[in-house]
Motif scaffolding. Structure first.
Motif, short mmCIF file in Angstrom:
data_model
loop_
_atom_site.label_atom_id
_atom_site.label_comp_id
_atom_site.label_asym_id
_atom_site.label_seq_id
_atom_site.Cartn_x
_atom_site.Cartn_y
_atom_site.Cartn_z
N TYR A 107 23.41 -9.01 -20.41
CA TYR A 107 23.88 -9.49 -19.10
C TYR A 107 24.65 -10.84 -19.55
O TYR A 107 23.73 -11.78 -20.10
CB TYR A 107 23.26 -9.37 -18.03
N ARG A 108 25.88 -11.06 -19.34
CA ARG A 108 26.37 -12.49 -19.92
C ARG A 108 27.11 -13.07 -18.51
O ARG A 108 27.78 -12.43 -17.99
CB ARG A 108 27.19 -12.50 -20.89
N ASN A 109 26.59 -14.46 -18.28
CA ASN A 109 27.15 -14.81 -17.17
C ASN A 109 27.23 -16.63 -17.38
O ASN A 109 26.06 -17.01 -17.96
CB ASN A 109 26.56 -14.78 -15.95
N HIS A 110 28.25 -17.23 -17.15
CA HIS A 110 28.31 -18.65 -17.47
C HIS A 110 27.98 -18.96 -18.90
O HIS A 110 27.13 -19.91 -19.04
CB HIS A 110 27.47 -19.46 -16.35
N GLU A 164 30.61 -11.90 -9.81
CA GLU A 164 30.22 -13.49 -10.20
C GLU A 164 30.61 -13.94 -11.60
O GLU A 164 29.94 -14.77 -12.30
CB GLU A 164 28.48 -13.59 -10.42
N ASN A 165 31.73 -13.31 -12.30
CA ASN A 165 32.12 -13.60 -13.52
C ASN A 165 31.11 -13.10 -14.65
O ASN A 165 31.22 -13.57 -15.74
CB ASN A 165 32.56 -15.03 -13.80
N GLY A 166 30.07 -12.02 -14.24
CA GLY A 166 29.25 -11.77 -15.28
C GLY A 166 29.83 -10.38 -15.71
O GLY A 166 30.60 -9.94 -15.39
N THR A 215 37.22 -10.00 -17.23
CA THR A 215 36.15 -10.74 -16.03
C THR A 215 37.06 -11.53 -15.24
O THR A 215 38.27 -11.85 -15.62
CB THR A 215 35.00 -11.54 -16.85
N PRO A 254 32.10 -5.49 -15.59
CA PRO A 254 32.04 -6.96 -14.95
C PRO A 254 31.63 -6.93 -13.57
O PRO A 254 31.50 -5.75 -12.86
CB PRO A 254 33.46 -7.16 -15.00
N ASP A 255 31.17 -8.04 -12.95
CA ASP A 255 30.70 -8.08 -11.68
C ASP A 255 31.56 -9.21 -10.88
O ASP A 255 32.36 -10.07 -11.61
CB ASP A 255 29.06 -8.42 -11.27
N TRP A 265 28.18 -6.88 -17.85
CA TRP A 265 27.06 -6.16 -18.44
C TRP A 265 27.40 -5.26 -19.77
O TRP A 265 28.55 -4.71 -19.85
CB TRP A 265 26.57 -4.84 -17.37
#
Length: 966
Positions: A117-120, A103-105, A58, A100-101, A107
């Motif tokens: 989905y994980r983000n922040h 936005e630091n996310g 990420t 990853p994407d 899948w």
């Protein structure tokens, strides 16, 4: 030789199979696969499962691994697991894909159709698919595409309101097939790799594309777009490149291979993972292979990934392997050298090296090693080299005297038969005046240009006859290193340089002359000689070097000195070495390189010359007991100068984990705040140094060295910001970042409002008392006196309580760190002034994090209290105990000798290991590691503290449950 670092001893010797199917030069291949250094991990090293289905990174720098037992996140030192739970929304721990994407996310998808989905640090579960999800892809329109096992491919269109995929609107574009991989290429075409071929999903027809190229019935496992805009397709019968209207086999040797995964690295090399043949790398029409026979954990390869530091990660059915550009590359017999036991190296040109070993002469040129002799010349055991003005190279041998290497031939020149005192030639020098100096084990010979020779031995003034090193300084003086000291020869005059005053130094193994100085590698460290006044300065154990015996010293001309030893290569800053030698600096920082850094052997050889050389291209070459090791000092500086991502790992307050995603206000009386962080660098993760600054408490930075925890106890109420900065040694600190903010709330009596109110009330009472006193002078005077006495007593009590809070640890009631610092300062000063002994021990509970994780933090606190009770019971007028913080304690031991202090600490260690801990839990056990230092070895109490801390670190490195000294 392909260098591997394995956790299991039976893999210590392994060869790497390289299949060269076409020729190419070393210079245009990028990094040869043989130059990579390999690390491996399995469940024994922290992985949740040995099948690594997917690997990604990420944007914050974390590495992620998908396994059948959940997702593992890696920070360079440890893995953290995320598995099936309500918190993560993962419905089955079996994970197939990680995407990853920007936005630091991340899948995450896999078994039972689970998608999340994980983000922040927030988890957002998605409605599951019908069966296992093999891959997830977000297209340029933000539609979410899913490749599903056995059912095909569908996408969830993006909702216009919030931009999230519409989970209730699934558009199927391919059915009744097992889809493995999805790709949107630079032209906007969406491709699916399936068990029945390659499909262009947004094209005119849903037909297998490969069939159009006469490649029917291919199972396609992966597809990527290369940097030259071509499609590369992995099938069960080879890998194919689609160029316009053609589909071409990538290489004939891969025609029968089942290719499971693909990667194009940043050097445009193609990596291909197979179902049963390991990994192939294709570059410049060359195929290299890595399999289980050559160190790969398993031949079934499931994933390949290149991280931000250009390391290649390979996931197999049997574990994880990383191929990294280690600081050092090594050449051994397996890479073409004549012999492994190398005694001397010599620079022939900027890209070629002459290597002398116990089995003969080799040349390393443009990365390739081969014999330095033609078939007519016999190999001889070689000790030393020197440049020959008339051409070629002087070669000192073990049994054949002095020889000349020229035109790939060795020719005898001077030996015992024609006047040499010994055939064992360990040093050779042709000076600027044309004199040839030959150092043997029984004396030194000088032959001038006319062939006249002079023998120098002890009788002529040399300190010893065993000659190991020769050098000419900038003044034309000849420096001679022997086993009992140093001689300087000017003309026919011999002056002995007494190095014995430098902590008993005798052996002079090597010289590095400069304009104003000569550096000497000795058996007591690095000695610097200053020409203008003959001053000698020592950089040795007292300055912090953990070794005595140094064989060679060279400068890379970029600010560092490099020292060779039996225990690896040491890098020190040139300016720091000068400052230590001048007495302006007490300690010197160093960087240590050994086998984990790419050296085939950490034992660098000495007693012959030269054993290390600096090439004009910035590379440094070292003779070792197993081949030649090379490091590019310029490339090393470039690599470690990259910014380090800094992340907050976790926050514990009074032993309890708190949510670190938001700023927090902690309750009054909070006694301990521990903040864990990491710098996400993986190539040299063990060398990252940290510093922290708690704004609101500290005036400046606190150097943490390699520690990844900042712990504070008994902080007063207030608002705090923790700033973090990191660096690799000898590099600039990264710009500071505010890693975490928190507030400790005050008790009511600590608030400003309450203090003001109390003052007002007191003022009113005093005013009333004065008026009352005027009315009834004598009676009120007595009452007022009693009131003042009562208030004074209350204030004294409050002061005593505050003093206890400031100097006593709340959990153990032992003196805290602040009280210990004052005690250490005064006790150290008394010991120095009175000449009495003082020992400092730092005690750390082994694997305390595992105790907290397995038994709970409550049990961990009880364990700390139990240790504190045992330590308190042992205190007396000569032993003082304090809690240093976390699971660490300190002991100041006065008035006993070193052996008694060691025995005392070892007895304490055994007593703790043998305590009955059944009240804390079934099978509960606990041991401690102790670092011990003595005041007579240091100049300040800060140095005493640092020495004990280094000793504690050594005890942990040596296996824990032990007492160590520095």
């Amino acid at each position: 030789m392909f260098l591997l670092r394995f956790k299991k001893p039976w893999f210590l010797s392994v060869t790497f199979l390289i299949a060269l199917l076409s020729t190419n030069t070393y210079s245009n291949q990028g990094t040869p696969l043989a130059n990579y250094f390999a690390d491996t991990w399995t469940t024994e090293d922290g992985l949740p499962h040995n099948s690594i289905n997917a690997i990604t990174q990420t944007s914050d720098g974390y590495l992620w691994f998908a396994t059948w037992e959940g997702v593992a996140r890696y920070n360079g030192s440890e893995f953290r697991f995320f598995e099936r739970s309500e918190q993560t929304g993962i419905i089955d721990s079996g994970t197939r894909t990680l995407v990853p994407d920007s936005e630091n996310g991340l899948w995450i998808a896999g078994a039972r159709g689970g998608i999340t989905y994980r983000n922040h640090q927030q988890w957002k579960p998605q409605p599951p698919a019908q069966s296992m999800v093999n891959h997830v892809m977000k297209d340029t329109k933000d539609n979410l595409w899913l490749a599903v096992e056995g059912t095909g491919v569908f996408f969830r269109p993006t909702q216009k309101s919030d931009g999230a995929p519409n989970a209730h609107n699934e558009v199927w574009v391919l059915k009744n097939k097992s889809a493995y991989r999805l790709l949107e290429d630079s032209q906007g075409r969406i491709w699916a790799a399936t068990d029945s071929g390659l499909y262009h999903l947004n094209g005119n027809s849903q037909q297998d594309v490969l069939a159009q190229y006469n490649l029917p019935n291919r199972q396609v496992y992966s597809v990527i777009e290369t940097r030259n805009k071509e499609l590369l397709v992995a099938t069960n019968r080879g890998a194919y490149v689609i160029k316009g209207s053609q589909a071409l086999l990538l290489h004939p040797s891969l025609a029968g291979a089942t290719i499971t995964t693909l990667l194009e690295d940043k050097q445009n090399n193609i990596w291909l993972g197979t179902v049963n043949m390991g990994v192939f790398r294709f570059a410049h029409q060359k195929i290299e292979k890595l399999s289980a026979d050559s160190g790969l954990p398993n031949n079934r390869v499931l994933s390949i990934f290149q991280d931000l530091e250009n390391s290649i990660w390979i996931g197999t059915n049997g574990g994880l392997m990383r191929l990294r550009n280690a600081p050092f590359s090594s050449w051994t017999k397996e890479r073409g050298l004549v012999g492994d036991y190398v005694r001397s190296v010599f620079a022939l040109s900027p890209d070629s090296l002459l290597v002398g070993s116990s089995e003969g002469l080799s040349v390393i040129e443009k990365g390739l090693a081969y014999s330095a002799l033609n078939q007519k010349s016999a190999q001889v055991s070689t000790l030393s080299f020197a440049r020959r003005r008339a051409g070629g190279v002087w070669v000192g041998t073990y049994l054949n005297g002095l020889m000349v290497w020229q035109d790939n031939q060795l020719t005898p020149y001077f030996n015992e038969k024609n006047g040499l005192p010994s055939n064992e030639v360990r040093a050779v020098l042709e000076d600027t005046k044309g004199n040839l100096w030959i150092g043997t084990t029984t004396g030194l010979v000088r032959r001038n240009a006319q062939g006249e020779q002079t023998l120098f031995t002890r009788e002529q003034g040399l300190p010893g006859n065993y000659i190991m090193a020769l050098s000419e300084d900038t003044k034309g003086q000849i420096w001679v290193g022997t086993g009992v000291g140093v001689a300087i020869i000017t003309g026919n005059e011999i002056n002995t340089l007494s190095i014995n005053a430098m902590e008993g130094a005798e052996y002079a193994f090597g010289f590095w002359p400069e304009k104003d100085y000569v550096w000497i590698a000795t058996d007591r460290g690095l000695i610097r000689y200053r020409h203008k006044d003959g001053h000698l300065g020592l950089v040795g154990r007292k300055a912090g070097l953990p070794i005595d015996k140094l064989f060679q010293v060279i400068s890379d001309n970029h600010g560092s000195l490099w020292l060779t030893s039996n225990r690896g290569i040491w890098q020190v800053a040139y300016d720091s070495a000068q400052a230590v030698a001048d007495g302006k600096q007490e300690n010197i920082d160093f960087e240590h390189f050994s086998q984990s850094d790419g050296m085939a052997s950490a034992q660098a050889n000495g007693g012959s010359n030269p054993t290390a050389v600096v090439m004009s291209n910035g590379t440094l070459w070292f003779a070792t007991a197993k081949g030649v090791s090379m490091i590019n000092s310029l490339r090393l500086t470039e690599k470690i100068a990259r910014p380090l991502p800094l992340v907050l790992e976790s926050v514990f307050v009074d032993g309890e984990l708190v949510d670190s995603t938001q700023n927090a206000a902690f309750k009054p009386g909070t006694s301990r705040v521990a903040i864990h962080y990491a710098g996400l660098g993986y190539v040299l993760s063990s060398r990252i140094q940290y510093r922290t600054h708690l704004v609101g408490f500290e005036e400046g930075w606190s150097f943490r060295d390699k520690g990844t925890t900042a712990e504070y106890t008994n902080l007063p109420p207030g608002h705090y910001q923790l700033k973090l900065s990191a660096r690799y040694p000898y590099n600039d600190w990264t710009p500071s970042e505010t890693l975490y903010e928190f507030t400790i709330q005050p008790f009511i009596w600590q608030t400003r409002e309450m203090q003001i109110s109390a003052f007002v009330v007191l003022l009113l009472l005093l005013t009333a008392g004065v008026k009352w006193r005027l009315r009834q002078l004598q009676a009120n005077e007595l009452r007022l006196k009693k009131l003042v006495d009562k208030q004074t007593f209350a204030l004294q009590q409050q002061t005593e309580e505050l003093r206890c809070l400031a100097n006593e640890d709340g959990l153990t009631h032992l003196p805290n760190r602040r009280a210990f610092d004052r005690s250490l300062s005064s006790t150290f000063a008394n010991a120095k002034s009175q000449g009495t002994s003082l020992a400092l021990a730092i005690l750390d509970i082994d694997h305390f994090k595992a105790i907290n994780d397995h038994y709970s933090h409550l049990v961990g606190d009880q364990a700390i209290q139990l240790i504190a009770k045992e330590l308190h019971a042992m205190t007396n007028d000569n032993v003082h105990v304090a809690r240093w913080g976390g699971e660490e304690f300190t002991l100041l031991i006065e008035g006993i000798g070193a052996h008694q202090a060691i025995s005392y600490c070892d007895h304490l260690r055994e007593k703790i290991a043998n305590l009955d801990y059944t009240d804390l839990g079934e099978n509960f056990a606990m041991t401690v590691s102790i670092g011990l230092a003595f005041s007579d070895q240091v100049r300040s109490y800060e140095d005493l503290l640092r020495s004990a801390d280094k000793a504690l670190y050594k005890a942990k490195q040596e296996g824990r449950n032990r007492v160590e000294l520095i």
